[in-house]
Design a protein around this motif. Sequence first.
Motif, PDB file in Angstrom:
ATOM      1  N   SER A 173       0.831  -1.209   0.000  1.00 29.46           N
ATOM      2  CA  SER A 173       0.000   0.000   0.000  1.00 29.46           C
ATOM      3  C   SER A 173       0.866   1.260   0.000  1.00 29.46           C
ATOM      4  O   SER A 173       0.415   2.334  -0.389  1.00 29.46           O
ATOM      5  CB  SER A 173      -0.945   0.006   1.200  1.00 29.46           C
ATOM      6  N   ASP A 174       2.122   1.098   0.413  1.00 29.81           N
ATOM      7  CA  ASP A 174       3.067   2.215   0.470  1.00 29.81           C
ATOM      8  C   ASP A 174       4.470   1.634   0.304  1.00 29.81           C
ATOM      9  O   ASP A 174       4.864   0.756   1.087  1.00 29.81           O
ATOM     10  CB  ASP A 174       2.927   2.919   1.816  1.00 29.81           C
ATOM     11  N   MET A 175       5.220   2.094  -0.682  1.00 34.16           N
ATOM     12  CA  MET A 175       6.573   1.574  -0.904  1.00 34.16           C
ATOM     13  C   MET A 175       7.497   1.866   0.269  1.00 34.16           C
ATOM     14  O   MET A 175       8.570   1.275   0.371  1.00 34.16           O
ATOM     15  CB  MET A 175       7.172   2.123  -2.204  1.00 34.16           C
TER      16      MET A 175
ATOM     17  N   LYS B 268      -3.156   0.699  -4.333  1.00 31.27           N
ATOM     18  CA  LYS B 268      -4.229   0.822  -3.356  1.00 31.27           C
ATOM     19  C   LYS B 268      -4.827  -0.570  -3.198  1.00 31.27           C
ATOM     20  O   LYS B 268      -5.211  -1.204  -4.183  1.00 31.27           O
ATOM     21  CB  LYS B 268      -5.266   1.805  -3.886  1.00 31.27           C
ATOM     22  N   LEU B 269      -4.879  -1.080  -1.980  1.00 33.68           N
ATOM     23  CA  LEU B 269      -5.396  -2.420  -1.730  1.00 33.68           C
ATOM     24  C   LEU B 269      -6.890  -2.356  -1.389  1.00 33.68           C
ATOM     25  O   LEU B 269      -7.458  -1.273  -1.281  1.00 33.68           O
ATOM     26  CB  LEU B 269      -4.581  -3.102  -0.631  1.00 33.68           C
ATOM     27  N   ALA B 270      -7.519  -3.516  -1.224  1.00 33.88           N
ATOM     28  CA  ALA B 270      -8.971  -3.606  -1.058  1.00 33.88           C
ATOM     29  C   ALA B 270      -9.504  -2.823   0.142  1.00 33.88           C
ATOM     30  O   ALA B 270     -10.620  -2.326   0.110  1.00 33.88           O
ATOM     31  CB  ALA B 270      -9.401  -5.067  -0.966  1.00 33.88           C
ATOM     32  N   ARG B 271      -8.714  -2.769   1.202  1.00 35.20           N
ATOM     33  CA  ARG B 271      -9.104  -2.011   2.394  1.00 35.20           C
ATOM     34  C   ARG B 271      -7.903  -1.181   2.844  1.00 35.20           C
ATOM     35  O   ARG B 271      -6.764  -1.640   2.752  1.00 35.20           O
ATOM     36  CB  ARG B 271      -9.542  -2.962   3.514  1.00 35.20           C
ATOM     37  N   PRO B 272      -8.128   0.005   3.377  1.00 33.03           N
ATOM     38  CA  PRO B 272      -7.011   0.876   3.781  1.00 33.03           C
ATOM     39  C   PRO B 272      -6.101   0.283   4.858  1.00 33.03           C
ATOM     40  O   PRO B 272      -4.935   0.648   4.944  1.00 33.03           O
ATOM     41  CB  PRO B 272      -7.680   2.148   4.297  1.00 33.03           C
TER      42      PRO B 272
ATOM     43  N   GLU C  73      -0.142  -7.466  -0.211  1.00 28.95           N
ATOM     44  CA  GLU C  73      -0.843  -8.589  -0.835  1.00 28.95           C
ATOM     45  C   GLU C  73       0.162  -9.316  -1.713  1.00 28.95           C
ATOM     46  O   GLU C  73       0.951  -8.680  -2.415  1.00 28.95           O
ATOM     47  CB  GLU C  73      -2.024  -8.120  -1.669  1.00 28.95           C
ATOM     48  N   MET C  74       0.136 -10.652  -1.676  1.00 28.16           N
ATOM     49  CA  MET C  74       1.082 -11.460  -2.447  1.00 28.16           C
ATOM     50  C   MET C  74       0.334 -12.440  -3.336  1.00 28.16           C
ATOM     51  O   MET C  74      -0.610 -13.103  -2.877  1.00 28.16           O
ATOM     52  CB  MET C  74       2.020 -12.228  -1.522  1.00 28.16           C
ATOM     53  N   ILE C  75       0.780 -12.532  -4.580  1.00 29.20           N
ATOM     54  CA  ILE C  75       0.182 -13.428  -5.573  1.00 29.20           C
ATOM     55  C   ILE C  75       1.283 -14.364  -6.059  1.00 29.20           C
ATOM     56  O   ILE C  75       2.336 -13.906  -6.507  1.00 29.20           O
ATOM     57  CB  ILE C  75      -0.398 -12.623  -6.744  1.00 29.20           C
ATOM     58  N   VAL C  76       1.039 -15.666  -5.969  1.00 30.43           N
ATOM     59  CA  VAL C  76       2.082 -16.667  -6.240  1.00 30.43           C
ATOM     60  C   VAL C  76       1.677 -17.633  -7.350  1.00 30.43           C
ATOM     61  O   VAL C  76       0.524 -18.052  -7.419  1.00 30.43           O
ATOM     62  CB  VAL C  76       2.379 -17.460  -4.941  1.00 30.43           C
TER      63      VAL C  76
END
Length: 115
Positions: free
Chosen positions: A69-71, A99-103, A108-111
């Motif tokens: 959400s923030d680098m 921006k992710l689903a909720r503040p 989030e990781m996708i594998v």
Amino acid sequence: MSEIIRKHTGVRSSKIVVHNETIYLTGQVGTAGESIQKQTQECLDKIDALLAEAGSDKTRILQCTIWLSDMGYFAEMNEVWNAWVPEGHAPARACGESKLARPELKVEMIVTAAK
């Protein structure tokens, strides 16, 4: 035609999809509101469990896409990631800010992994 196996399928997505010898995991997040380190560890724990269920493990990960959400969280997330990835088994990886689903979510990781 190759069989496609879907596990934990809901309305929007399946947590695990297996096609041929490739495993695709849906995006994993940690507990909203927790620290970046805790959310990262929770993501990785979920990935471990899902890969085990699909007949694989973290040494077989081909690619991981990480959204922060923030680098500004990059270094702290990497501390947890680096301790988790087995030496010599680092996957192809991308990390960006989104921006992710909720503040309250920070990562989030996708594998994608091999069986």
